[in-house]
Write an enzyme that holds these catalytic residues in place. Sequence first.
Site, PDB file in Angstrom:
ATOM      1  N   GLU A 174      -2.553   1.742   2.086  1.00  0.00           N
ATOM      2  CA  GLU A 174      -1.162   1.281   2.171  1.00  0.00           C
ATOM      3  C   GLU A 174      -0.379   2.080   3.205  1.00  0.00           C
ATOM      4  O   GLU A 174       0.436   1.528   3.946  1.00  0.00           O
ATOM      5  CB  GLU A 174      -0.472   1.383   0.798  1.00  0.00           C
ATOM      6  CG  GLU A 174      -1.091   0.527  -0.294  1.00  0.00           C
ATOM      7  CD  GLU A 174      -0.895  -0.977  -0.094  1.00  0.00           C
ATOM      8  OE1 GLU A 174      -0.230  -1.373   0.873  1.00  0.00           O
ATOM      9  OE2 GLU A 174      -1.440  -1.741  -0.914  1.00  0.00           O
ATOM     10  N   ARG A 178       1.027   0.239   6.589  1.00  0.00           N
ATOM     11  CA  ARG A 178       2.490   0.114   6.651  1.00  0.00           C
ATOM     12  C   ARG A 178       3.110   1.183   7.547  1.00  0.00           C
ATOM     13  O   ARG A 178       3.966   0.890   8.373  1.00  0.00           O
ATOM     14  CB  ARG A 178       3.096   0.196   5.248  1.00  0.00           C
ATOM     15  CG  ARG A 178       2.587  -0.887   4.322  1.00  0.00           C
ATOM     16  CD  ARG A 178       3.275  -0.880   2.971  1.00  0.00           C
ATOM     17  NE  ARG A 178       2.480  -1.604   1.975  1.00  0.00           N
ATOM     18  CZ  ARG A 178       3.000  -2.314   0.978  1.00  0.00           C
ATOM     19  NH1 ARG A 178       4.290  -2.388   0.808  1.00  0.00           N
ATOM     20  NH2 ARG A 178       2.202  -2.933   0.114  1.00  0.00           N
ATOM     21  N   ASP A 307      -9.985  -9.268   0.703  1.00  0.00           N
ATOM     22  CA  ASP A 307      -9.358 -10.124   1.724  1.00  0.00           C
ATOM     23  C   ASP A 307      -9.396  -9.574   3.154  1.00  0.00           C
ATOM     24  O   ASP A 307      -9.999 -10.174   4.062  1.00  0.00           O
ATOM     25  CB  ASP A 307      -7.903 -10.445   1.320  1.00  0.00           C
ATOM     26  CG  ASP A 307      -7.082  -9.213   0.872  1.00  0.00           C
ATOM     27  OD1 ASP A 307      -7.633  -8.101   0.853  1.00  0.00           O
ATOM     28  OD2 ASP A 307      -5.895  -9.395   0.539  1.00  0.00           O
ATOM     29  N   GLU A 442       1.534 -14.225   3.264  1.00  0.00           N
ATOM     30  CA  GLU A 442       0.311 -14.809   3.821  1.00  0.00           C
ATOM     31  C   GLU A 442       0.468 -16.253   4.296  1.00  0.00           C
ATOM     32  O   GLU A 442      -0.075 -16.640   5.337  1.00  0.00           O
ATOM     33  CB  GLU A 442      -0.852 -14.713   2.812  1.00  0.00           C
ATOM     34  CG  GLU A 442      -1.359 -13.298   2.583  1.00  0.00           C
ATOM     35  CD  GLU A 442      -0.432 -12.446   1.708  1.00  0.00           C
ATOM     36  OE1 GLU A 442       0.433 -13.022   1.008  1.00  0.00           O
ATOM     37  OE2 GLU A 442      -0.558 -11.204   1.741  1.00  0.00           O
ATOM     38  N   THR A 531      -2.932  -5.966   9.268  1.00  0.00           N
ATOM     39  CA  THR A 531      -2.781  -6.770   8.053  1.00  0.00           C
ATOM     40  C   THR A 531      -1.388  -6.623   7.438  1.00  0.00           C
ATOM     41  O   THR A 531      -1.064  -7.302   6.464  1.00  0.00           O
ATOM     42  CB  THR A 531      -3.888  -6.431   7.025  1.00  0.00           C
ATOM     43  OG1 THR A 531      -3.892  -7.433   6.015  1.00  0.00           O
ATOM     44  CG2 THR A 531      -3.693  -5.055   6.412  1.00  0.00           C
TER      45      THR A 531
END
Length: 543
Positions: A174, A178, A307, A442, A531
Amino acid sequence: MYSPQRKDFVSLMLGDQHSRSYTNGKHRRQSCWRKWKQLSRLQRSLILFLLAFLFICGILSYPSLTDFWIPSWRGAMIEAEQGTELQSTAVDRVEAVQEAFRHAWKGYKAFAWGHDELKPISKTHGEWFGLGLTLIDALDTMWILGLKDEFAEARKWVETELSFSKNVDVNLFESTIRILGGLLSTYHLTGDTLFLDKAKDIGFRLMPAFKTPSKIPYSDVNIGKGTAHPPRWTTDSTVAEVTSIQLEFRELSRLTQDPQYQNAVEEVTRQVHRLEGKHDGLVPMFINTNSGKFTRRGAFTLGARADSYYEYLLKQWLQGGKKETELLEDYLQAIEGVKKNLLRQTSPSKLTFVGELSNGHLNPKMDHLVCFLPGTLALGAHNGLPADHMDLALQLMETCHQMYAQMETGLSPEIAHFNLQSNNGRDIDVKPADRHNLLRPETVESLFYMYRFTKDSKYRDWGWDILQSFNKYTRVPSGGYTSISNVRDPVYPSPRDKMESFFLGETLKYLFLLFSDDNELISLDKYVFNTEAHPLPIWPSTS
Ligand code: DMJ
């Protein structure tokens, strides 16, 4: 025998001539009180419980009362209804996204400035890592949306307040996607070395995560102490997490000319590439940090925990100039694995979806997270991969759109179940526990790719509908947007009181790019989005 209680009780029941006098009224109240005191404790509790129950039922059944108790929430819907009318007559959808961003930012600034997440209903903040997550995630969005004043204020905070020298545990994945991703992309867009310096700092502090027996990183790092560890209950890491940090660490090595970052993440890629336990290119969800092997095998999904493994195979191949053939091979094999094992069509409308495989059994459910796939497939087809990838992208895009359009709020649930029975039923069903919407990106991400590559205006219209639903059901008047618990209830969708950082980092950015006519604004031939929607440059062929 004189009995005051009895006399009062009789008066009360028969309504004698003094019954309307003040004195009698007073006696009556006293009498009721005496009667109450004569009751046993059990009887009193029962009566109180019954009264409370009736009171709550009354409140819940009157929307106007609910308005009173939850003023900010109903206020949000009222404001949104008015706002929707204004927006529907406006030609400029781009401006509507800027306005939405400003509104979200207003809440963050007022109630959560410098903290990780806004809690817009309670007008406070939530902390995850204590690193200003929303602010950092939103930096490049502000730059792309042209919000210069907001950007300048945020930059000042990064310069004067942001410190990674803190005794906090952060999640490697994360914080990479980010924070490191956000700082690197902001550096590229602005050329401002402040962001590169901060990126180097956090990148270096995350490196202890890779000191494991297998070199498969731990999930958590203490960026102040320089120690790392797995979660308390397991020595496993999540496959998507260890395989979706590569774009960022590779870019950090390129910028710093220090190979340690790239070496660490490419070691993970190499190991996963040759690991046993895949199924036609599909990966399990967990990998052990001691043995380096897949664990809890037999379950395969394109959703949570797997994913972005697939996404980063393609995107690393693009980032590196289409030279790393093993990445491409793994990606192509995985898409074949999806087609062979996970694809099904619903009844009655023949919507194509990607189910989950569990020990050979197909579970007809799909996370909203899987809606990144149409965009990724389209990106691959745009880069010369088989045309049937684009066919599949078109079909899956329709399904993701229906996951919104068929809900009463126009917002997708977190997980959809699909109907495979030919006799009856609706195509999409949602279990009560899956009815939440976290403002995820998404679907709008994929709409952006699909519009860029096809120029079919229906994708813009679908994105516009989603923005309007966000405005109608998740916007909080005092500032910010909130995740909700029930996308099937347009009267009271149950606000959760949290604005995830990816709403600003991803959702609004992709909506803006979807509506923008400027194809060169983050050209897909020059950048790959990580992502978390942070654009990183495709490496020039000389590097
Ligand atoms: C984001 O943090 C990233 O897009 C991640 O890959 C998946 N989850 C959220 C958004 O839904």
